[in-house]
Design a protein around this motif. Structure first.
Motif, PDB file in Angstrom:
ATOM      1  N   SER A 199       7.543   1.506  -3.169  1.00  9.16           N
ATOM      2  CA  SER A 199       6.668   0.543  -2.488  1.00  9.16           C
ATOM      3  C   SER A 199       5.420   0.266  -3.313  1.00  9.16           C
ATOM      4  O   SER A 199       4.951  -0.874  -3.396  1.00  9.16           O
ATOM      5  CB  SER A 199       6.277   1.094  -1.112  1.00  9.16           C
ATOM      6  OG  SER A 199       7.408   1.282  -0.297  1.00  9.16           O
ATOM      7  N   GLN A 203       4.457  -3.383  -4.637  1.00 14.54           N
ATOM      8  CA  GLN A 203       3.190  -3.944  -4.204  1.00 14.54           C
ATOM      9  C   GLN A 203       2.294  -4.266  -5.403  1.00 14.54           C
ATOM     10  O   GLN A 203       1.633  -5.309  -5.442  1.00 14.54           O
ATOM     11  CB  GLN A 203       2.490  -2.961  -3.256  1.00 14.54           C
ATOM     12  CG  GLN A 203       1.332  -3.545  -2.455  1.00 14.54           C
ATOM     13  CD  GLN A 203       0.017  -3.497  -3.225  1.00 14.54           C
ATOM     14  OE1 GLN A 203      -0.153  -2.654  -4.091  1.00 14.54           O
ATOM     15  NE2 GLN A 203      -0.888  -4.405  -2.894  1.00 14.54           N
ATOM     16  N   PHE A 285      -1.048  -3.062   9.393  1.00 18.25           N
ATOM     17  CA  PHE A 285      -0.356  -3.071   8.105  1.00 18.25           C
ATOM     18  C   PHE A 285       0.236  -4.438   7.778  1.00 18.25           C
ATOM     19  O   PHE A 285       1.064  -4.557   6.868  1.00 18.25           O
ATOM     20  CB  PHE A 285       0.777  -2.031   8.108  1.00 18.25           C
ATOM     21  CG  PHE A 285       0.314  -0.644   8.471  1.00 18.25           C
ATOM     22  CD1 PHE A 285      -0.473   0.086   7.604  1.00 18.25           C
ATOM     23  CD2 PHE A 285       0.656  -0.081   9.690  1.00 18.25           C
ATOM     24  CE1 PHE A 285      -0.903   1.359   7.943  1.00 18.25           C
ATOM     25  CE2 PHE A 285       0.243   1.185  10.042  1.00 18.25           C
ATOM     26  CZ  PHE A 285      -0.555   1.910   9.159  1.00 18.25           C
ATOM     27  N   CYS A 286      -0.167  -5.462   8.501  1.00 13.31           N
ATOM     28  CA  CYS A 286       0.434  -6.779   8.315  1.00 13.31           C
ATOM     29  C   CYS A 286       0.038  -7.426   6.987  1.00 13.31           C
ATOM     30  O   CYS A 286       0.780  -8.246   6.449  1.00 13.31           O
ATOM     31  CB  CYS A 286       0.033  -7.700   9.476  1.00 13.31           C
ATOM     32  SG  CYS A 286       0.769  -7.212  11.061  1.00 13.31           S
ATOM     33  N   LYS A 288      -0.348  -8.070   3.118  1.00 12.94           N
ATOM     34  CA  LYS A 288       0.573  -7.735   2.022  1.00 12.94           C
ATOM     35  C   LYS A 288       0.105  -6.552   1.185  1.00 12.94           C
ATOM     36  O   LYS A 288       0.911  -5.920   0.504  1.00 12.94           O
ATOM     37  CB  LYS A 288       0.767  -8.947   1.126  1.00 12.94           C
ATOM     38  CG  LYS A 288      -0.516  -9.410   0.419  1.00 12.94           C
ATOM     39  CD  LYS A 288      -0.247 -10.632  -0.436  1.00 12.94           C
ATOM     40  CE  LYS A 288      -1.507 -11.097  -1.164  1.00 12.94           C
ATOM     41  NZ  LYS A 288      -1.243 -12.289  -2.025  1.00 12.94           N
ATOM     42  N   TYR A 290      -1.083  -3.783   2.465  1.00 16.10           N
ATOM     43  CA  TYR A 290      -0.939  -2.525   3.188  1.00 16.10           C
ATOM     44  C   TYR A 290       0.471  -2.250   3.702  1.00 16.10           C
ATOM     45  O   TYR A 290       0.714  -1.221   4.331  1.00 16.10           O
ATOM     46  CB  TYR A 290      -1.919  -2.518   4.382  1.00 16.10           C
ATOM     47  CG  TYR A 290      -3.352  -2.760   3.998  1.00 16.10           C
ATOM     48  CD1 TYR A 290      -3.972  -1.970   3.053  1.00 16.10           C
ATOM     49  CD2 TYR A 290      -4.074  -3.808   4.571  1.00 16.10           C
ATOM     50  CE1 TYR A 290      -5.300  -2.202   2.688  1.00 16.10           C
ATOM     51  CE2 TYR A 290      -5.393  -4.046   4.216  1.00 16.10           C
ATOM     52  CZ  TYR A 290      -6.001  -3.243   3.272  1.00 16.10           C
ATOM     53  OH  TYR A 290      -7.307  -3.471   2.917  1.00 16.10           O
ATOM     54  N   TRP A 291       1.411  -3.137   3.453  1.00 14.00           N
ATOM     55  CA  TRP A 291       2.749  -2.951   4.012  1.00 14.00           C
ATOM     56  C   TRP A 291       3.415  -1.645   3.576  1.00 14.00           C
ATOM     57  O   TRP A 291       4.206  -1.083   4.362  1.00 14.00           O
ATOM     58  CB  TRP A 291       3.644  -4.141   3.687  1.00 14.00           C
ATOM     59  CG  TRP A 291       4.009  -4.293   2.241  1.00 14.00           C
ATOM     60  CD1 TRP A 291       3.395  -5.076   1.323  1.00 14.00           C
ATOM     61  CD2 TRP A 291       5.077  -3.637   1.547  1.00 14.00           C
ATOM     62  NE1 TRP A 291       3.991  -4.967   0.097  1.00 14.00           N
ATOM     63  CE2 TRP A 291       5.035  -4.070   0.201  1.00 14.00           C
ATOM     64  CE3 TRP A 291       6.058  -2.728   1.914  1.00 14.00           C
ATOM     65  CZ2 TRP A 291       5.929  -3.637  -0.770  1.00 14.00           C
ATOM     66  CZ3 TRP A 291       6.961  -2.281   0.960  1.00 14.00           C
ATOM     67  CH2 TRP A 291       6.897  -2.732  -0.360  1.00 14.00           C
ATOM     68  N   GLY A 294       2.684   0.935   6.203  1.00 11.04           N
ATOM     69  CA  GLY A 294       3.422   0.659   7.432  1.00 11.04           C
ATOM     70  C   GLY A 294       4.886   1.024   7.307  1.00 11.04           C
ATOM     71  O   GLY A 294       5.497   1.543   8.253  1.00 11.04           O
ATOM     72  N   ALA A 295       5.480   0.773   6.126  1.00  8.37           N
ATOM     73  CA  ALA A 295       6.881   1.128   5.912  1.00  8.37           C
ATOM     74  C   ALA A 295       7.066   2.640   6.005  1.00  8.37           C
ATOM     75  O   ALA A 295       8.060   3.122   6.569  1.00  8.37           O
ATOM     76  CB  ALA A 295       7.341   0.624   4.546  1.00  8.37           C
TER      77      ALA A 295
END
Length: 489
Positions: A199, A203, A285-286, A288, A290-291, A294-295
């Motif tokens: 991730s 990112q 986490f919405c 981009k 911070y996703w 959240g994952a």
């Protein structure tokens, strides 16, 4: 949003110290895990022989299968450490060591909360909720090391993400090597680290528009070295074969640690509360940027739903991300730091006072009702020996205390799944079980009155009480010790 201050915050440190002290007290309870005894017996054997066993050192099972080899070897370092602590400091040392490890886990959670930028109020709240969620996971076994290693590796990872200092990332494979030789939970840790690493690379590439940066190039190398550490163990590549074997092993369905969390309600209430809080943090986490966090929360949360034993990994790894998720969504709420710290300090002191009043903290010794201590002393003092039919929960205690005088039937390792059927049938005195019991020609029987969870009486007790060739030689609040009556010729 509040961010970690550049200078020491002594008021916050005092509140944190009080919170950790309170949890330390609640973690410092009597030794209770039934598997603790065979773990330290394994550590004793490893040091005495000078090698990691290939066969069951206690002569209970044929451990030549993948399951047996994994259980014998995968926790050797953790077993040796627990054994040495017990030898040096006794049960009180084990209690303090266990409490220290779990408290360290919470300290790491809080530090990671501040590293990722969580507000103080959410850092404290999530740390406390994490502590309550793992109160049921205080078993004195090598799994404790997995909890610490999981937190430590993600402390390194989060520190690297924040600072960009590559030397921090290079510490992770070393930690993974130690973890993989301490407990098999390193496999799950590697999966979580792999998710975090991939991730991060994605990112970073999306943000910078290119793959060829020093940090992005370093991440796959670190992940590869960490994965290599998993096979730098006595089990080697059979570590992964064990995962496959575990899914088809009938022991899994009969062991509470593999039970689904909802089947253990309401004892898992704090875990479910944490899960709800984690779900509520997901809007944070919405963006981009911070996703990946959240994952991590979602994937580990789903894994935790499959087994009670996975709860601490979810809670201890995901908690800081949950805290920062709330911090982003509620950044407009400003709570005075002094007020937050004062509430934490007062709450911790109240919990400590309650614990002392109820004798629930800073305990000593073992939970006597969990083990047949009286029967074991009777066997020793009367020099009884031979084959003994025992319940699974007491096998490890017998292995530790009677290593050379008795030959037990089962223990918590259950390295031979084929033994489950005769074991269960004997306890419930079915025709098949009684036929097996007579063929086995046991010398002793040591069983409790009944199932500790369901409170059902074991029919084998009534059956033996009615037989003239068996007699009760010892009885206390834990159960019966029967001895076979041998005919004198």
């Amino acid at each position: 949003m509040n961010v970690p201050p550049n200078k020491p915050n002594y008021i916050e440190a005092g509140a944190l110290l009080a919170l950790l002290l309170a949890f330390f007290g609640y973690f410092a309870i009597r030794v209770w895990d039934i598997d603790f005894w065979w773990h330290i017996a394994a550590g004793r054997n490893i040091l005495a022989v000078g090698s990691i066993p290939d066969i069951d050192p206690f002569g209970v099972y044929d451990a030549a299968n993948v399951w047996g080899q994994t259980i014998l070897k995968s926790q050797w370092l953790g077993q040796v450490v627990l054994y040495k602590i017990y030898i040096w400091f006794g049960l009180d040392g084990i209690i303090l060591f266990r409490a220290a490890l779990l408290t360290l886990c919470l300290l790491i959670v809080f530090l990671r909360c501040r590293i990722v930028g969580a507000m103080g109020v959410f850092s404290f709240a999530v740390t406390a909720l994490a502590g309550m969620s793992i109160l049921l996971h205080t078993g004195e076994r090598p799994q404790l090391f997995s909890f610490v290693w999981a937190g430590f590796i993600f402390l390194l990872f989060d520190s690297f993400v924040r600072s960009g200092q590559r030397w921090i990332l290079l510490c992770i494979p070393v930690a993974m090597l130690l973890w993989s030789n301490t407990h098999g939970g390193a496999v799950l840790g590697m999966a979580a680290l792999g998710l975090a690493g991939v991730s991060y690379v994605l990112q970073s590439c999306f943000a910078e528009g290119k793959f060829n940066t020093p940090n992005v190039r370093l991440m796959p190398l670190v992940l590869a070295l960490s994965a290599l550490a998993l096979v730098c163990t006595p089990n080697g590549f059979t570590t992964f074969q064990h995962l496959i074997a575990l899914e088809s092993n009938p022991v899994k369905d009969r062991t509470s640690e593999y039970a689904r969390p909802w089947s253990l309600w309401p004892t898992t209430i704090y875990y479910w509360l944490f899960t709800v809080v984690a779900l509520l943090s997901l809007p944070g986490f919405c963006h981009k940027k911070y996703w990946p966090q959240g994952a991590m929360v979602l994937v580990l949360g789903l894994i935790s739903l499959t087994g009670f034993r996975y709860i601490p990994f979810f809670v201890l790894i995901a908690a800081p991300y949950v805290a920062v998720g709330f911090s982003r969504k509620l950044s407009g709420i400003e709570l005075p730091d002094k007020a937050v710290n004062a509430v934490v300090l007062a709450t911790a002191l109240v919990c400590l006072g309650y614990g002392f009043a109820q004798n629930r903290i800073f305990q000593r010794g073992e939970a006597e009702q969990r083990y047949p201590a009286g029967a074991v002393e009777f066997i020793k003092s009367h020099q009884l020996s031979g084959k003994i039919f025992n319940t699974m929960n007491w096998g490890g205690y017998l292995i530790w205390n009677l290593p050379s005088t008795t030959h037990i039937f089962v223990d918590g390792r259950m390295l031979d799944p084929a033994r489950i059927a005769p074991y269960t049938n004997i306890l419930w005195a079915t025709p098949e079980g009684l036929a097996y019991f007579d063929r086995a020609n046991f010398d002793l029987v040591l069983v409790p009155y009944g199932n500790t969870l369901s409170r059902e009486r074991y029919p084998i007790v009534a059956h033996l009480l009615g037989r003239t060739d068996w007699q009760v030689v010892y009885q206390d609040k834990s159960g019966y010790l029967f001895s076979r009556v041998r005919l004198q010729l």
